[in-house]
Write an enzyme that holds these catalytic residues in place. Structure first.
Site, PDB file in Angstrom:
ATOM      1  N   HIS A 175       0.841  -1.205   0.000  1.00  0.00           N
ATOM      2  CA  HIS A 175       0.000   0.000   0.000  1.00  0.00           C
ATOM      3  C   HIS A 175       0.875   1.254   0.000  1.00  0.00           C
ATOM      4  O   HIS A 175       0.639   2.194  -0.775  1.00  0.00           O
ATOM      5  CB  HIS A 175      -0.892  -0.028   1.245  1.00  0.00           C
ATOM      6  CG  HIS A 175      -1.738   1.189   1.430  1.00  0.00           C
ATOM      7  ND1 HIS A 175      -3.089   1.211   1.184  1.00  0.00           N
ATOM      8  CD2 HIS A 175      -1.434   2.455   1.855  1.00  0.00           C
ATOM      9  CE1 HIS A 175      -3.576   2.411   1.438  1.00  0.00           C
ATOM     10  NE2 HIS A 175      -2.583   3.182   1.847  1.00  0.00           N
ATOM     11  N   GLU A 176       1.910   1.260   0.841  1.00  0.00           N
ATOM     12  CA  GLU A 176       2.786   2.435   0.914  1.00  0.00           C
ATOM     13  C   GLU A 176       3.637   2.574  -0.350  1.00  0.00           C
ATOM     14  O   GLU A 176       3.917   3.693  -0.793  1.00  0.00           O
ATOM     15  CB  GLU A 176       3.683   2.355   2.156  1.00  0.00           C
ATOM     16  CG  GLU A 176       2.926   2.359   3.477  1.00  0.00           C
ATOM     17  CD  GLU A 176       1.968   3.532   3.590  1.00  0.00           C
ATOM     18  OE1 GLU A 176       2.272   4.617   3.052  1.00  0.00           O
ATOM     19  OE2 GLU A 176       0.895   3.367   4.207  1.00  0.00           O
ATOM     20  N   HIS A 179       1.905   4.551  -2.963  1.00  0.00           N
ATOM     21  CA  HIS A 179       2.050   6.003  -2.809  1.00  0.00           C
ATOM     22  C   HIS A 179       3.406   6.478  -3.347  1.00  0.00           C
ATOM     23  O   HIS A 179       3.514   7.569  -3.904  1.00  0.00           O
ATOM     24  CB  HIS A 179       1.912   6.391  -1.340  1.00  0.00           C
ATOM     25  CG  HIS A 179       0.522   6.236  -0.797  1.00  0.00           C
ATOM     26  ND1 HIS A 179      -0.594   6.699  -1.457  1.00  0.00           N
ATOM     27  CD2 HIS A 179       0.058   5.665   0.355  1.00  0.00           C
ATOM     28  CE1 HIS A 179      -1.670   6.433  -0.748  1.00  0.00           C
ATOM     29  NE2 HIS A 179      -1.307   5.797   0.350  1.00  0.00           N
ATOM     30  N   GLU A 261      -6.537   6.573  -1.082  1.00  0.00           N
ATOM     31  CA  GLU A 261      -6.449   5.407  -0.208  1.00  0.00           C
ATOM     32  C   GLU A 261      -7.125   4.200  -0.843  1.00  0.00           C
ATOM     33  O   GLU A 261      -6.624   3.075  -0.749  1.00  0.00           O
ATOM     34  CB  GLU A 261      -7.073   5.729   1.151  1.00  0.00           C
ATOM     35  CG  GLU A 261      -6.292   6.757   1.960  1.00  0.00           C
ATOM     36  CD  GLU A 261      -4.846   6.364   2.167  1.00  0.00           C
ATOM     37  OE1 GLU A 261      -4.590   5.203   2.546  1.00  0.00           O
ATOM     38  OE2 GLU A 261      -3.969   7.215   1.925  1.00  0.00           O
TER      39      GLU A 261
END
Length: 652
Positions: A175-176, A179, A261
């Site tokens: 997930h990070e 980004h 998100e």
């Protein structure tokens, strides 16, 4: 989301953020000017001759003057905060109280975190980020910070280490990385500076009220406390106006953060090819009493960067920095809401497949480009790339792996990686190094180089990427010294080959981001329609055609196909180019973004694949370009490695 579309969207969001910031700043400055003028008018003026109780007329000039002062304060506060953050992702993590995972870590939980982050970095084709742990936080949370993949940092809470399984931790890290790869991280850091400027008026109001209260209160002696009276009233007014800034800041944060998100959750599933990881982590956040809250630091400023809310839920849902957990889980796997999170699927713990390691060590590997599109993998690693990355990490000899994580020995491993493959040239290079670093260290460098020769070319760039967190712990002067040593060693070779140039460029670009964090060429956006940019693109295509094909006629045909794919026409100004000219071309092209960058990458792939094959050297050239242009390209999987992966998966 397509990587290049994400870049374009981030650029649009940045422009929108600038517009909103300008509007909000002027509105707040105007309100401060009006409120200040009204306050002064009500008090009858300010200073020794002020006639309290006798109102003075409002003055547009006074309103404008106070508003300009407020505007200057907001702009200076924004500039100050952005300057503070130029230390890169590591600076943000340290401000949040996080501790960097040390090179000689022996704790199994932190070792597991490092393994997961390294595998994701190698699979994505980016330098390994700095890794931090928020030791005092029992909740489950994480964030990525930095201006580019080369100065990124990933931080997780102690609760995430202790509460999550490996698959769930991998989902959080994926997930990070979404980004990082999609440019959200850069926007997040800039947003910190922008929001600080907007809310600084409220901070000043609180300071004025505290200062005045220490000087004796409001009503005890009007004549002796006139200054304190004005300070308190001004403080109250600024505090109330600051609430407008806080409200605006939260709306901006929510508008920027919420939809991304959902996209990052989806990317985590795409990277790992399973929903149990990220969905299980979110379910555990919802099931814990402490949830994702941060208790030892103020999360207000960085709430938009976190994987889940760091504070209490917002009283108004539109102001929440994150979507509701239930909605995020429902989109990933609605059964979690009905029966709770099942145990994630696990694979056999060992990745030491002999066939896979042998395939990686074979430098003759080729990829059949008719069956794969390397460009489609940019910013989109999959489970095959992650498994390949794990195999690469486990295939590295223990001495080299330990050296890559050592603050002292990573310096000398980088020098070993820069040595020529020709024995005579290597002797000249090590003789030069002996006069600089001494015979004992040169012996170690030679030992590293011998192991690298046995390991194969595919391990060289991943090993270099593993070195970056340890190298970046050294002072800038030592990093510049390392770059000068590498330049000297390559100068002894005469005409450098493709491998030497790839290594030197990758090292220089990545270390430059550490020496000058926050300095981004993205502010200097360019387009392929510009003459110099078009010529630089033609130069790069010509070089990859010449160095990737055996004869001039084939190279010319490959170049023409690349130019056709680029869609700009033309040819390089000078066809008698060397690989050294790639550095100048890449500097000119660093401002490309979005659709233009996609066209360039696709043209390069078209040029390389003209003969239907991509060699290891050509794939490394593409990795060099991707690092220089902040365009993450996963490692190329050739037929032999793909067959080994299939065999490996079948035995898990």
């Amino acid at each position: 989301m397509n990587f290049f579309e994400a870049q374009d969207k981030t650029r649009r969001n940045t422009r929108r953020l600038v517009v909103i910031y300008v509007i909000a700043t002027f509105v707040i400055a105007l309100l401060v000017g009006l409120a200040g003028d009204v306050t002064i008018s009500f008090l009858g003026g300010f200073g020794p001759s002020a006639a309290y109780g006798q109102a003075v007329p409002l003055s547009p000039l006074r309103t404008g003057a106070i508003g300009l002062i407020a505007l200057a304060v907001i702009l200076l506060a924004t500039a100050y905060r952005i300057t503070q953050l130029r230390g890169g992702g590591a600076r943000v993590a340290q401000e949040m109280g996080a501790t960097q995972v040390s090179a000689d870590i022996d704790d199994p939980l932190r070792q597991r975190l490092r393994n997961v982050v390294e595998e994701m970095a190698i699979a994505s084709g980016v330098p390994v980020p700095d890794i931090f742990v928020m030791e005092n936080e029992a909740g489950i949370n994480a964030f990525a910070a930095g201006f580019s993949p080369t100065d990124a940092a990933i931080a997780v809470t102690r609760g995430a280490l202790e509460q999550l399984t490996r698959e769930e931790l991998q989902g959080v890290v994926a997930h990070e990385f979404s980004h990082i790869l999609n440019g959200d991280m850069r926007l997040n850091v800039r947003l910190i500076g922008v929001l600080f400027g907007i809310i600084v008026i409220g901070h000043i109001g609180r300071l004025l009220m505290r200062s005045a209260s220490h000087r004796g209160g409001i009503m005890r002696n009007r004549r002796s406390n006139n200054g304190a009276n004005v300070a308190v009233i001004a403080g109250v007014v600024l505090f109330l106006l600051g609430a407008v800034g806080v409200f605006t800041a939260r709306l901006i944060r929510a508008g920027v953060s919420r939809q991304r998100e959902y996209l990052a959750d989806a990317s985590a599933v795409q990277f790992t090819r399973q929903t149990e990881g990220i969905a299980g982590a979110l379910a555990k956040i919802g099931g814990l009493d402490v949830g994702s809250r941060l208790r030892t630091v103020d999360s207000e400023e960085v709430s938009h960067m976190l994987i889940a809310r760091g504070a209490r839920e917002a009283w108004l849902n539109a102001m929440a920095s994150h979507p509701p957990l239930d909605e995020r889980i429902r989109r990933l796997n609605p059964t979690y809401l009905l029966r709770g999170a099942p145990e994630p699927r696990t694979r056999a713990p060992s990745m030491r497949s002999h066939a896979l390691i042998s395939a990686l060590s074979d430098d003759a590997g080729q990829i059949d480009v008719t069956s794969m599109e390397p460009g489609s993998r940019i910013g989109n690693p999959g489970d095959s790339e992650i498994e390949l990355a794990a195999a690469i990490r486990l295939g590295i000899p223990a001495e080299l792996y330990d050296a890559a994580h050592s603050r002292e020995w990573s310096f000398y491993l980088a020098l070993a990686l820069s040595l020529s493959g020709d024995p005579l040239q290597r002797d000249r290079q090590t003789a030069q190094l002996t006069t600089t670093v001494g015979d004992e260290r040169v012996q170690r460098i030679r030992r590293y180089a011998d192991q690298l020769d046995d390991l194969g070319s595919r391990f060289r760039l991943p090993l270099l990427e593993l070195c970056f967190p340890a190298l970046k712990q050294r002072p800038a002067g030592q990093l510049k010294f390392l770059l000068s040593l590498v330049e000297t060693m390559h100068g002894l070779v005469g005409t450098p080959d493709l491998r030497d140039t790839v290594f030197r460029t990758t090292l220089a670009v990545s270390l430059d981001a550490s020496i000058h964090p926050g300095r981004s060429e993205r502010w200097l956006t360019t387009h392929l329609e510009r003459r110099r940019t078009r010529e630089a693109a033609s130069t790069l295509l010509w070089l990859v055609a010449v160095y990737g094909h055996e004869d001039r006629a084939t190279a010319q045909a490959a170049f023409e196909r690349g130019i056709e794919a680029l869609g700009t026409g033309g040819r390089p100004a000078d066809t008698d180019l060397s690989i050294l000219d790639s550095a100048h071309a890449l500097r000119q092209l660093r401002g490309l973004i979005g659709r233009d960058l996609e066209r360039l990458i696709q043209a390069l792939i078209t040029t390389i694949s003209h003969d239907g094959r991509i060699s290891v050297a050509e794939s490394e050239f593409m990795r060099m370009v991707s690092v220089a242009l902040n365009c993450p390209l996963p490692p190329v999987i050739d037929g032999q490695v793909a067959a080994a992966l299939v065999h490996h998966n079948g035995t898990d």
